[in-house]
Design an enzyme around this catalytic site. Sequence first.
Site, PDB file in Angstrom:
ATOM      1  N   ASN A  83      -7.358 -66.353  11.342  1.00 54.04           N
ATOM      2  CA  ASN A  83      -6.723 -67.365  10.504  1.00 54.04           C
ATOM      3  C   ASN A  83      -7.356 -67.366   9.120  1.00 54.04           C
ATOM      4  O   ASN A  83      -8.543 -67.679   8.967  1.00 54.04           O
ATOM      5  CB  ASN A  83      -6.886 -68.756  11.126  1.00 54.04           C
ATOM      6  CG  ASN A  83      -6.399 -69.855  10.184  1.00 54.04           C
ATOM      7  OD1 ASN A  83      -5.205 -70.070  10.028  1.00 54.04           O
ATOM      8  ND2 ASN A  83      -7.331 -70.535   9.524  1.00 54.04           N
ATOM      9  N   GLU A  84      -6.595 -66.950   8.114  1.00 54.48           N
ATOM     10  CA  GLU A  84      -6.860 -67.160   6.682  1.00 54.48           C
ATOM     11  C   GLU A  84      -8.051 -66.395   6.105  1.00 54.48           C
ATOM     12  O   GLU A  84      -8.384 -66.590   4.931  1.00 54.48           O
ATOM     13  CB  GLU A  84      -7.023 -68.660   6.370  1.00 54.48           C
ATOM     14  CG  GLU A  84      -5.728 -69.443   6.578  1.00 54.48           C
ATOM     15  CD  GLU A  84      -5.794 -70.870   6.067  1.00 54.48           C
ATOM     16  OE1 GLU A  84      -6.912 -71.348   5.769  1.00 54.48           O
ATOM     17  OE2 GLU A  84      -4.732 -71.520   5.976  1.00 54.48           O
ATOM     18  N   ILE A  85      -8.684 -65.527   6.875  1.00 59.01           N
ATOM     19  CA  ILE A  85      -9.854 -64.838   6.320  1.00 59.01           C
ATOM     20  C   ILE A  85      -9.441 -63.886   5.205  1.00 59.01           C
ATOM     21  O   ILE A  85     -10.054 -63.866   4.128  1.00 59.01           O
ATOM     22  CB  ILE A  85     -10.623 -64.097   7.432  1.00 59.01           C
ATOM     23  CG1 ILE A  85     -11.148 -65.103   8.460  1.00 59.01           C
ATOM     24  CG2 ILE A  85     -11.785 -63.309   6.829  1.00 59.01           C
ATOM     25  CD1 ILE A  85     -11.881 -64.479   9.626  1.00 59.01           C
ATOM     26  N   SER A  97      -3.496 -64.017   9.474  1.00 59.23           N
ATOM     27  CA  SER A  97      -2.474 -65.001   9.106  1.00 59.23           C
ATOM     28  C   SER A  97      -3.050 -65.887   8.009  1.00 59.23           C
ATOM     29  O   SER A  97      -4.082 -66.544   8.217  1.00 59.23           O
ATOM     30  CB  SER A  97      -2.074 -65.849  10.303  1.00 59.23           C
ATOM     31  OG  SER A  97      -1.061 -66.760   9.970  1.00 59.23           O
TER      32      SER A  97
END
Length: 595
Positions: A198-200, A245
């Site tokens: 998530n979002e890395i 994502s």
Amino acid sequence: KSKLSVNVGTESKTEAITLQKGINLITTELVIKNPDLWFPAGYGEQPLYDLIIKTDDDEHTKKIGLRKLEVIHEKDEIGKSLIFRVNGIDIFCKGADWIPADAMPQRQTKEVFDDLIRSAKEANMNMLRVWGGGQYERDEFYQACDREGILVWQDFMFACSEYPGWDRSFLALVKLEAEHQVKRLKDYACIAIWCGDNEILGIHLHNENKQELTRKLLHLDRINFGILEPAVLAIDPNRMFWYSSPCAGPNDYHNTFKEDHSGDMHFWNVWHGTGAFENYYDVIPRFCSEFGYQSLPSMETIATYAPKEQWNITAPVFDHHQRNNSGNTKITQMFTRYFRIPEGFESFVYLTQVQQALAIKTGVEYWRTQRPVCMGALYWQLNDNWPVCSWSSLDYGGKWKLLHHAARRFYAPLMATAYRKDPEVVEIWGVNDTLADETVTVDLAVYDFNGNILKTEAINTILPAQSSTEIKKEVRTAFCPTPEKGFLIVTLRSSQGTFENVLFLEHPQRCELSKADVDLTITENKNGLSVTLTTDKPVFYLSVDTCGVCGEFDDNMITLLPGAPRTLRWNAKQPITKEQLEKAITLRHLRQTYS
């Protein structure tokens, strides 16, 4: 020597095998003739077969669903698509992001999972995204998703941080984790995609130092491309590995926090960016996998952690139960854009939920009209793991916020919407996610705030299967010469029933709403309890709330007009008497929030 027996439904196969001491890998194949296929909710049934595997010394049984799932990530004139295709049908994914069901693991029970997943399905959802900052969920979660037809976007558990991709011992642990979880979950029909984190990637791409960015991406690649993707390809090769994502897709490092032309997008301009709801009209994501807006929980939930003398948004207990540093400020600031400032704490709480519902409704309804460019909208978030002011549509404990009632409507398979992307123009659209063309009548009615009809029109049209259709586009003064004196109701009538949507032609704060007397009558029959509501003047966002009883009404946050009673059915989760329901109910609508 031993025998291996495999049974799926009425099909079976037995063969002789030789087992050696230690781990044995035995491969066999069983053909299922004309299987009943598993579909996401809203597109078909969810038949599950008993898979039984036996040897002379052991037996293993599990439920499996049979379906063909493809992730279509193809280049087009805009960028690259992201479409989930199940059994040949392109699915518009409708749902939310999932966080752990409770902060206390012992409270994460099958009953809790079943209740939350059932609430998702009742709101016309067909996908949940298991967020990479939470946990790999228990089997009971995935079993519930298989039963209810809820696709799962499965993040690996990495989120919002830099992980030590340079540390061999850490990488070895990641490899064990990834292989274990893919093996454990790969047989669930609901699993739609594996996502690295998530979002890395998106957070790294904000780094303007090219040398530092290169180092961070190298470490991320070592985890995602070096370990996670090979685990998926080796163990579950029929499912796609999605790098991060949000991202534009494998080997594509565009920043999809900001760019909407490829892959999945996280769009936070309205909440974290404090933008107006109309900012949702600025983008057409190919697939929006995260966006959200906060509200306070219900008064019933607030009462479990805040004494009445602290019922004030700036009281210390509300600072503690607000995990976004500027969250309460953002909520209050947005009031000044759309509403008159509410008077009294309970009105404040109610209006936070109205505002949250309208924020997400704005984005979802617009993006649904943009299919097939946009093919998914998952809002942040479905559930809470403690009683808190948050982005969820379900309170801690499962009580529906007004957003969840709104989601049941804005995720409806057949929907009509009206919006003002251009503030001076009203656009009316129909959306049909079903597999058949629908002949519909769209009734347009403009009222003043005393309930008088100013204008009506009926439009007969066809909404093709799996499409969005523009029905009408006209300047708002054509509907009402003085927009702050009128509102529009759009009613779609089809063979599947009636769908209603409401549009203010000006921000509610600028409209002179009439004070209204709302009456309530509770009736009981063989089908249970229901509430009938009447009013002498139009009321908006009418909330029929309950405290101390377990269940939900089949509709809520409604517009109520004079001479048009509305009956809401009570869906009880526990037995309740008519007297208990009457005592538990409170009513609140927009005009009540100010003098």
